[in-house]
Motif scaffolding. Structure first.
Motif, PDB file in Angstrom:
ATOM      1  N   VAL A  32       0.815  -1.223   0.000  1.00  0.00           N
ATOM      2  CA  VAL A  32       0.000   0.000   0.000  1.00  0.00           C
ATOM      3  C   VAL A  32       0.847   1.271   0.000  1.00  0.00           C
ATOM      4  N   ASP A  33       2.168   1.111  -0.001  1.00  0.00           N
ATOM      5  CA  ASP A  33       3.073   2.265  -0.003  1.00  0.00           C
ATOM      6  C   ASP A  33       3.053   2.925  -1.380  1.00  0.00           C
ATOM      7  N   GLU A  34       2.596   4.148  -1.411  1.00  0.00           N
ATOM      8  CA  GLU A  34       2.495   4.864  -2.682  1.00  0.00           C
ATOM      9  C   GLU A  34       3.874   5.128  -3.297  1.00  0.00           C
ATOM     10  N   ASP A  35       4.937   5.048  -2.487  1.00  0.00           N
ATOM     11  CA  ASP A  35       6.289   5.281  -2.987  1.00  0.00           C
ATOM     12  C   ASP A  35       6.995   3.978  -3.403  1.00  0.00           C
ATOM     13  N   LEU A  36       6.296   2.855  -3.323  1.00  0.00           N
ATOM     14  CA  LEU A  36       6.897   1.578  -3.718  1.00  0.00           C
ATOM     15  C   LEU A  36       7.349   1.652  -5.175  1.00  0.00           C
ATOM     16  N   ASP A  37       8.602   1.259  -5.418  1.00  0.00           N
ATOM     17  CA  ASP A  37       9.177   1.295  -6.766  1.00  0.00           C
ATOM     18  C   ASP A  37       8.708   0.068  -7.537  1.00  0.00           C
ATOM     19  N   ILE A  38       7.565   0.189  -8.186  1.00  0.00           N
ATOM     20  CA  ILE A  38       6.973  -0.953  -8.891  1.00  0.00           C
ATOM     21  C   ILE A  38       6.137  -0.447 -10.058  1.00  0.00           C
ATOM     22  N   ASP A  39       6.193  -1.187 -11.161  1.00  0.00           N
ATOM     23  CA  ASP A  39       5.286  -0.934 -12.284  1.00  0.00           C
ATOM     24  C   ASP A  39       4.807  -2.279 -12.815  1.00  0.00           C
ATOM     25  N   GLU A  40       3.991  -2.230 -13.850  1.00  0.00           N
ATOM     26  CA  GLU A  40       3.356  -3.458 -14.340  1.00  0.00           C
ATOM     27  C   GLU A  40       4.331  -4.453 -14.946  1.00  0.00           C
ATOM     28  N   THR A  41       5.533  -4.043 -15.247  1.00  0.00           N
ATOM     29  CA  THR A  41       6.519  -4.967 -15.821  1.00  0.00           C
ATOM     30  C   THR A  41       7.266  -5.757 -14.738  1.00  0.00           C
ATOM     31  N   CYS A  42       7.107  -5.355 -13.491  1.00  0.00           N
ATOM     32  CA  CYS A  42       7.830  -6.009 -12.400  1.00  0.00           C
ATOM     33  C   CYS A  42       7.254  -7.392 -12.107  1.00  0.00           C
ATOM     34  N   VAL A  43       8.023  -8.168 -11.347  1.00  0.00           N
ATOM     35  CA  VAL A  43       7.605  -9.491 -10.889  1.00  0.00           C
ATOM     36  C   VAL A  43       7.516  -9.445  -9.365  1.00  0.00           C
ATOM     37  N   MET A  44       6.328  -9.668  -8.842  1.00  0.00           N
ATOM     38  CA  MET A  44       6.123  -9.662  -7.401  1.00  0.00           C
ATOM     39  C   MET A  44       6.520 -11.025  -6.827  1.00  0.00           C
ATOM     40  N   VAL A  45       7.338 -11.026  -5.784  1.00  0.00           N
ATOM     41  CA  VAL A  45       7.859 -12.261  -5.197  1.00  0.00           C
ATOM     42  C   VAL A  45       7.512 -12.294  -3.717  1.00  0.00           C
ATOM     43  N   LEU A  46       6.826 -13.351  -3.302  1.00  0.00           N
ATOM     44  CA  LEU A  46       6.449 -13.540  -1.898  1.00  0.00           C
ATOM     45  C   LEU A  46       7.144 -14.780  -1.351  1.00  0.00           C
ATOM     46  N   LYS A  47       7.886 -14.602  -0.256  1.00  0.00           N
ATOM     47  CA  LYS A  47       8.645 -15.696   0.351  1.00  0.00           C
ATOM     48  C   LYS A  47       7.984 -16.195   1.636  1.00  0.00           C
ATOM     49  N   ASN A  48       8.475 -17.330   2.100  1.00  0.00           N
ATOM     50  CA  ASN A  48       8.153 -17.858   3.431  1.00  0.00           C
ATOM     51  C   ASN A  48       6.663 -18.069   3.665  1.00  0.00           C
ATOM     52  N   CYS A  49       5.995 -18.544   2.630  1.00  0.00           N
ATOM     53  CA  CYS A  49       4.575 -18.872   2.751  1.00  0.00           C
ATOM     54  C   CYS A  49       4.295 -20.302   2.278  1.00  0.00           C
ATOM     55  N   GLY A  50       5.331 -21.126   2.277  1.00  0.00           N
ATOM     56  CA  GLY A  50       5.184 -22.510   1.865  1.00  0.00           C
ATOM     57  C   GLY A  50       4.744 -23.410   3.002  1.00  0.00           C
ATOM     58  N   PRO A  51       4.838 -24.734   2.812  1.00  0.00           N
ATOM     59  CA  PRO A  51       4.347 -25.688   3.815  1.00  0.00           C
ATOM     60  C   PRO A  51       4.924 -25.468   5.202  1.00  0.00           C
ATOM     61  N   MET A  52       6.228 -25.170   5.295  1.00  0.00           N
ATOM     62  CA  MET A  52       6.873 -24.943   6.588  1.00  0.00           C
ATOM     63  C   MET A  52       6.860 -23.469   6.979  1.00  0.00           C
ATOM     64  N   GLY A  53       7.083 -22.600   6.016  1.00  0.00           N
ATOM     65  CA  GLY A  53       7.243 -21.175   6.308  1.00  0.00           C
ATOM     66  C   GLY A  53       5.981 -20.530   6.837  1.00  0.00           C
ATOM     67  N   TYR A  54       4.838 -20.947   6.314  1.00  0.00           N
ATOM     68  CA  TYR A  54       3.534 -20.491   6.801  1.00  0.00           C
ATOM     69  C   TYR A  54       2.759 -21.779   6.994  1.00  0.00           C
ATOM     70  N   PRO A  55       2.898 -22.442   8.150  1.00  0.00           N
ATOM     71  CA  PRO A  55       2.401 -23.822   8.293  1.00  0.00           C
ATOM     72  C   PRO A  55       1.007 -24.019   7.698  1.00  0.00           C
ATOM     73  N   GLY A  56       0.929 -24.905   6.715  1.00  0.00           N
ATOM     74  CA  GLY A  56      -0.315 -25.121   6.000  1.00  0.00           C
ATOM     75  C   GLY A  56      -0.313 -24.532   4.606  1.00  0.00           C
ATOM     76  N   MET A  57       0.673 -23.664   4.305  1.00  0.00           N
ATOM     77  CA  MET A  57       0.828 -23.160   2.933  1.00  0.00           C
ATOM     78  C   MET A  57      -0.424 -22.404   2.486  1.00  0.00           C
ATOM     79  N   ALA A  58      -0.675 -21.286   3.118  1.00  0.00           N
ATOM     80  CA  ALA A  58      -1.923 -20.539   2.924  1.00  0.00           C
ATOM     81  C   ALA A  58      -2.121 -20.094   1.478  1.00  0.00           C
TER      82      ALA A  58
END
Length: 577
Positions: A424-450
């Motif tokens: 939600v940060d309006e100053d986030l350096d991102i545009d539509e060509t970027c690739v959003m990467v989310l870590k630590n939400c797998g089976p162990m990282g976020y138990p249950g892999m939400a």
């Protein structure tokens, strides 16, 4: 009682005239059960995931009563029992966390009780794989009865899909296209009857998988929850399970390698959820069938998606059933020689093809001809590369075609909380060509892999009309969700997978044509970064979540516990009181 030898398991409890037989029968009789219930007829377990906290399955008391009528009519005796109901809609942090727990509940309840065969009452996403996993570990005769999808959602006179509408409306709210009143107005209309999500989400997908595997009667997947024909199917399933008990038609005779290959092809044709990849692997592991991630490429790739349902298409499960349901899809595949194993056995004793050869097809818009598909290649796209050595998946039918080959700059979120804070940060350096990467939400990282892999886009881009971007994570996403989303990256970041090494500004290449997912840094740099990664701390130090983290397998292995893989059978030692 008859002294005639029986193969039925229940005779180990009720079939003797000694002290033990006396006690087992006597205890059961306190419910008003007559003598003739113990005359050697099959005892049929009804494994019920009813719960008022699982709205999808809240009508299962009535469903169970219709199953019982069928069992009694066919000369069996029904006994209903509850198991853990892991409903997706309310359960935190995610129902996937308790899928394995529910499967353990099912397995031990079946093995430890006087049950000759079992009816599995399933509906909400994880209840279907959990019950099939548990029953497969016991290898008893079993038949699936699904609760069915809700009626079409309604908003401003138009149909809306459960789950899918939430994602769409929330993005519109963040973009300023609708106000809060308009957003909340959809609540009552989206979920207006009993049943599961009416889109081709995970619940509908797994219902279709159960039918394609041969574990349910034809049309089980799509009859609406409140349609009287749903109760007729429950009744007929009750009748059939008694015959299966006499025939010793166990799950191992149904859940063959051929059955799983049919299911993989079917998933592509229906535009099914990516969650099916994990669940089918787990079910296969329990029954002893080898199933690998690459099988999804080998079998599913090139299969057209012909079911035009949300989130990939336009329609909902009501229209799917009225158009002919899954039998119509299977007939289309079979006539085009795209059904890998038409002779695979199903629970009604007939082959898959015998069940669908004459299936009516009523609507070519909802179930399209093969030469006019929704997506020419709807098979789950399996990706590999230095970012996912053991694989990742993407659902092409829900993705934007122009993003299926893409190279972009990474914008990294270390975990879900970091994502929520940063997006939600309006100053986030991102545009539509970027690739959003989310870590630590797998089976162990976020138990249950939400189901958080379908990250919402930054509000500042939504306001510009941007609807999709490439997103990559070790999480899952709801089957009702959509977008160009790479999921199930294995190994996950919390297990030391390469995803943990990605930094802001790195370039990532996605190529669904070649199945490539590549982080544009050298092998030496990757190794150096991974050596500096500190595994995340888990807030839950004990209890079931600790058991989960310690024993869960990675996504490419089905996220089962390593000690649950394999078929342990239904034999139990004779107990002496």
């Amino acid at each position: 009682m008859s002294d005639k030898p029986r193969k039925l398991r229940s005779t180990e409890w009720f079939g003797s005239a000694d002290k033990n037989g006396f006690m087992y029968r006597s205890w059961m009789k306190n419910q008003g059960i007559p003598d003739h219930a113990f005359d050697g007829r099959p005892i049929i377990g009804i494994c019920n995931t009813w719960s008022e906290l699982t709205p999808c399955n809240a009508h299962f008391r009535k469903l169970a009563e219709h199953v019982k009528k069928g069992v009694l009519e066919a000369g069996g005796y029904p006994v209903e029992f509850p198991v853990f109901s892991n409903g997706e809609s309310n359960l935190r942090p995610t129902a996937m966390l308790t899928r394995n727990l529910a499967s353990m509940d099912v397995e031990e309840a079946i093995r430890g009780n006087p049950i000759d065969a079992v009816v599995l009452l399933v509906g909400c996403d994880k209840t279907t794989p959990a019950l099939l996993m548990g029953a497969a570990s016991c290898d008893v005769p079993a038949i699936v009865v699904t609760g069915g999808p809700m009626l079409n959602g309604k908003l401003e006179g138009k149909n809306i899909g459960s789950g899918t509408a939430v994602w769409q409306l929330h993005e519109s709210l963040k973009a300023g296209e609708i106000n809060m009143h308009q957003f909340l107005a959809a609540e009552g209309g989206m979920s207006r009857s009993a049943g599961t999500c009416n889109t081709m989400g995970t619940a509908s997908t797994m219902a279709c998988m159960a039918e394609a595997l041969g574990t349910s009667l034809p049309h089980n997947a799509a009859i609406p929850a409140v349609d009287a024909r749903r109760y007729v199917l429950a009744h007929m399933s009750g009748r059939r399970i008694v015959e299966m008990a006499h025939e010793d038609l166990r799950l191992s005779k149904i859940l063959t390698r051929e059955a799983f290959e049919n299911a993989i092809r079917t998933n592509a044709a229906i535009g099914g959820s990516t969650n099916a990849v994990i669940h089918l692997k787990a079910i296969a592991g329990r029954i002893g069938v080898e199933l690998e991630l690459d099988d999804w490429t080998r079998i599913g790739k090139g299969t057209p998606t012909v079911v035009d349902l949300q989130p990939s298409g336009r329609f909902l499960m009501e229209e799917f059933y009225y158009a002919g349901g899954l039998p119509a899809v299977l007939r289309r595949l079979g006539e085009a020689k795209l059904l890998p194993h038409p002779d695979a056995l199903t629970v009604n004793g007939k082959s898959l093809w015998e069940n669908v050869a004459d299936a009516p097809q009523y609507n070519d818009e909802v179930i399209r001809p093969l030469d006019k598909p929704l997506v020419p290649d709807g098979g789950i796209c399996v990706l590999r590369g230095n970012l996912a050595p053991r694989g990742a998946v993407l659902k092409p039918s829900a993705a934007s075609p122009h993003l299926l080959q893409h190279r972009g700059r990474a914008v990294v979120f270390e975990n879900l909380e970091h994502y929520k804070e940063r997006i939600v940060d309006e100053d986030l350096d991102i545009d539509e060509t970027c690739v959003m990467v989310l870590k630590n939400c797998g089976p162990m990282g976020y138990p249950g892999m939400a189901e958080v892999g379908n990250m919402g886009l930054p509000p500042k881009l939504l306001r510009r009309g941007i609807k999709d971007m490439v997103r990559i994570s070790d999480a899952r996403m709801s089957g009702t969700a959509y977008g160009t989303v790479v999921l199930h990256v294995a190994p996950e970041a919390a297990a030391g997978g390469p995803l943990a090494a990605v930094r802001d500004g790195d370039f990532i290449e996605l190529d669904c044509t070649t199945g490539r997912l590549h982080l544009d840094i050298s092998d030496e740099e990757l190794a150096t970064r991974l050596a500096q990664v500190t595994p995340p701390e888990h807030a839950m130090k004990g209890g079931y979540q600790r058991l989960y983290v310690n024993h869960v397998l990675q996504a490419d292995q089905g996220c089962d516990f390593e000690f649950l893989v394999g078929c342990r059978g239904s034999a139990v030692p004779r107990h002496s009181h």
